[in-house]
Design an enzyme around this catalytic site. Structure first.
Site, PDB file in Angstrom:
ATOM      1  N   ARG A   1      -7.058  -2.590   9.993  1.00  0.00           N
ATOM      2  CA  ARG A   1      -6.520  -3.576   9.041  1.00  0.00           C
ATOM      3  C   ARG A   1      -7.708  -4.307   8.456  1.00  0.00           C
ATOM      4  O   ARG A   1      -8.473  -4.973   9.179  1.00  0.00           O
ATOM      5  CB  ARG A   1      -5.571  -4.556   9.737  1.00  0.00           C
TER       6      ARG A   1
ATOM      7  N   HIS B   1      -0.063  -0.878   2.049  1.00  0.00           N
ATOM      8  CA  HIS B   1       0.445  -1.093   3.417  1.00  0.00           C
ATOM      9  C   HIS B   1       1.405   0.059   3.745  1.00  0.00           C
ATOM     10  O   HIS B   1       2.612  -0.129   3.853  1.00  0.00           O
ATOM     11  CB  HIS B   1       1.148  -2.452   3.494  1.00  0.00           C
TER      12      HIS B   1
ATOM     13  N   GLN C   1       4.017  -0.029   6.754  1.00  0.00           N
ATOM     14  CA  GLN C   1       5.197  -0.865   6.512  1.00  0.00           C
ATOM     15  C   GLN C   1       6.245  -0.080   5.730  1.00  0.00           C
ATOM     16  O   GLN C   1       7.439  -0.121   6.048  1.00  0.00           O
ATOM     17  CB  GLN C   1       4.792  -2.137   5.740  1.00  0.00           C
TER      18      GLN C   1
ATOM     19  N   ASP D   1       7.955 -10.425  -0.818  1.00  0.00           N
ATOM     20  CA  ASP D   1       6.809 -10.616   0.085  1.00  0.00           C
ATOM     21  C   ASP D   1       6.206 -11.984  -0.244  1.00  0.00           C
ATOM     22  O   ASP D   1       6.578 -12.614  -1.239  1.00  0.00           O
ATOM     23  CB  ASP D   1       5.796  -9.471  -0.135  1.00  0.00           C
TER      24      ASP D   1
ATOM     25  N   CYS E   1       8.726  -7.635   4.446  1.00  0.00           N
ATOM     26  CA  CYS E   1       7.846  -7.053   5.470  1.00  0.00           C
ATOM     27  C   CYS E   1       7.542  -8.049   6.585  1.00  0.00           C
ATOM     28  O   CYS E   1       7.165  -7.631   7.682  1.00  0.00           O
ATOM     29  CB  CYS E   1       6.553  -6.560   4.818  1.00  0.00           C
TER      30      CYS E   1
ATOM     31  N   ARG F   1       8.942  -0.597  12.644  1.00  0.00           N
ATOM     32  CA  ARG F   1       7.497  -0.379  12.654  1.00  0.00           C
ATOM     33  C   ARG F   1       7.108   0.418  13.899  1.00  0.00           C
ATOM     34  O   ARG F   1       6.307   1.343  13.853  1.00  0.00           O
ATOM     35  CB  ARG F   1       6.723  -1.719  12.648  1.00  0.00           C
TER      36      ARG F   1
HETATM   37  N1  NVA Z   1       1.083  -8.999   1.267  1.00  0.00           N
HETATM   38  C1  NVA Z   1       0.965  -9.474   2.629  1.00  0.00           C
HETATM   39  C2  NVA Z   1       1.600  -8.508   3.573  1.00  0.00           C
HETATM   40  C3  NVA Z   1       1.585  -8.950   5.020  1.00  0.00           C
HETATM   41  C4  NVA Z   1       2.184  -7.948   5.937  1.00  0.00           C
HETATM   42  C5  NVA Z   1      -0.500  -9.674   2.965  1.00  0.00           C
HETATM   43  O1  NVA Z   1      -1.313  -8.817   2.624  1.00  0.00           O
HETATM   44  O2  NVA Z   1      -0.834 -10.708   3.555  1.00  0.00           O
HETATM   45  N1   CP Z   2       4.459  -6.753   8.233  1.00  0.00           N
HETATM   46  C1   CP Z   2       3.291  -6.811   8.882  1.00  0.00           C
HETATM   47  O1   CP Z   2       2.394  -5.965   8.721  1.00  0.00           O
HETATM   48  O2   CP Z   2       3.185  -7.846   9.760  1.00  0.00           O
HETATM   49  P1   CP Z   2       1.882  -8.339  10.530  1.00  0.00           P
HETATM   50  O3   CP Z   2       0.962  -8.940   9.517  1.00  0.00           O
HETATM   51  O4   CP Z   2       2.393  -9.339  11.524  1.00  0.00           O
HETATM   52  O5   CP Z   2       1.237  -7.160  11.216  1.00  0.00           O
END
Ligand code: NVA
Ligand code: CP
Length: 320
Positions: free
Chosen positions: A117, A144, A147, A239, A279, A307
């Site tokens: 990540r 992502h 997800q 989101d 998500c 997930r």
């Molecule tokens: N768009 C959000 C998704 C989190 C799962 C982010 O990147 O923070």
């Molecule tokens: N939806 C998602 O990826 O959640 P986290 O940021 O908690 O991993």
């Protein structure tokens, strides 16, 4: 694992592949993963799951926080008979300048898979280029895909199929919007994206999705009107307005997105049996009201659980 599952895997030869973005996978491969996820979820619920990753180790590199991704990958590896190691990138020598290519080569000597990540999508691409083990994208600023695997699984569980469905995405043209555009196009859904001006998804990704949708019978629409996007929708998805790394923009974004909250008024434009998806993490009172996310048509916690099942299928396909 039952013999049928092994048979599917050997036919498609997914072992050793990376999972960086959905568009690098064919529809058949995506379908295989989702069918495997259904199968593994049922076996898990029946207490009859096998351990296809016994003795294997997944390294999980995190440059951003996480609840779902970290816990579902870690639990998934344990349930599959393997182990997972959490690595905060600031604790690695990479944080002090060791190159990504050396890091990938070294980790490949210890691990059977790497989940990352990070901010720049190029980071997962570089790691994948130099690693000798599968690399999985656990979220970048651009995509992502894990997800959306879980989301497609959830949509099929609730609606039975994807084709002929309309998904309205209301909010920021961010990583989620990009992966949903591709996922919807691959599965023949119509996706309507409503964002404020200046916050649209990357046009290259929208065009790519439109080209795919042209072949699958799906469709891509873009608007600045949430009601228009939500009109006769089967799914309304939103989101956060400020993604991880955009915390300083939060106040400006709250202003820009003020008319883009998913609330009863927006939901009223959708079909009466429409579901709400997010998500997570969510901010009640910002991108969605509590009445919608905590209401009877919300499937957000089913999504979150999926997930685990989707990623167990993914890791089994890539690493067993
Ligand atoms: N768009 C959000 C998704 C989190 C799962 C982010 O990147 O923070
Ligand atoms: N939806 C998602 O990826 O959640 P986290 O940021 O908690 O991993």
């Amino acid at each position: 694992m039952g013999p049928d599952v092994k048979q599917h895997n050997s036919q498609l030869q997914l072992k050793g592949r990376d999972f960086l973005k959905l568009q690098e996978w064919s529809y058949d491969e995506l379908l295989h993963l989702l069918d495997l996820a259904d199968e593994m979820k049922a076996l898990q619920k029946a207490g009859a799951a096998g351990q296809p990753l016994k003795g294997k180790t997944l390294g999980m590199l995190f440059e951003k926080p996480s609840t779902r991704t970290r816990i579902s990958f870690e639990t998934g590896m344990l349930q599959l008979g393997g182990a997972a190691i959490f690595l905060n990138t600031t604790d690695l020598q990479h944080g002090r300048g060791e190159s990504l290519s050396d890091t990938a080569k070294v980790l490949s000597g210890y691990l059977d898979g790497i989940m990352v990540r990070t901010h720049a999508h190029e980071t997962v691409e570089t790691l994948a280029q130099h690693a000798r083990v599968p690399v999985i994208n656990g979220l970048t600023d651009r995509y992502h895909p894990c997800q959306v695997l879980a989301d497609l699984l959830t949509i099929r569980e609730v609606k039975g199929d994807w084709s002929d469905l309309k998904l309205a995405y209301v909010g920021d043209g961010n990583n989620m919007s990009h992966s949903l555009l591709i996922g919807a196009a691959m599965t023949g859904m119509t996706i309507s994206v409503a964002t404020p001006e200046g916050y649209e998804p990357d046009p290259d990704i929208t065009q790519h999705a439109a080209a795919m949708a042209g072949k699958t019978g799906g469709g891509i629409e873009q608007t600045t009107d949430p009601q228009q996007a939500a009109k006769q929708a089967d799914i309304i998805y939103t989101d956060v307005w400020a993604s991880m790394g955009q915390e300083k923009e939060q106040a400006a974004r709250n202003d820009a997105f003020a008319g883009f909250q998913v609330n009863r008024k927006v939901f009223a434009s959708a079909k009466s049996d429409a579901i709400f998806m997010h998500c997570l993490p969510a901010h009640r009172g910002e991108e969605v009201t509590a009445a919608i996310i905590d209401g009877g048509q919300s499937v957000v916690f089913q999504q979150a659980e999926n997930r685990l099942h989707a990623q167990k299928a993914l890791m089994t396909a890539l690493m067993s």
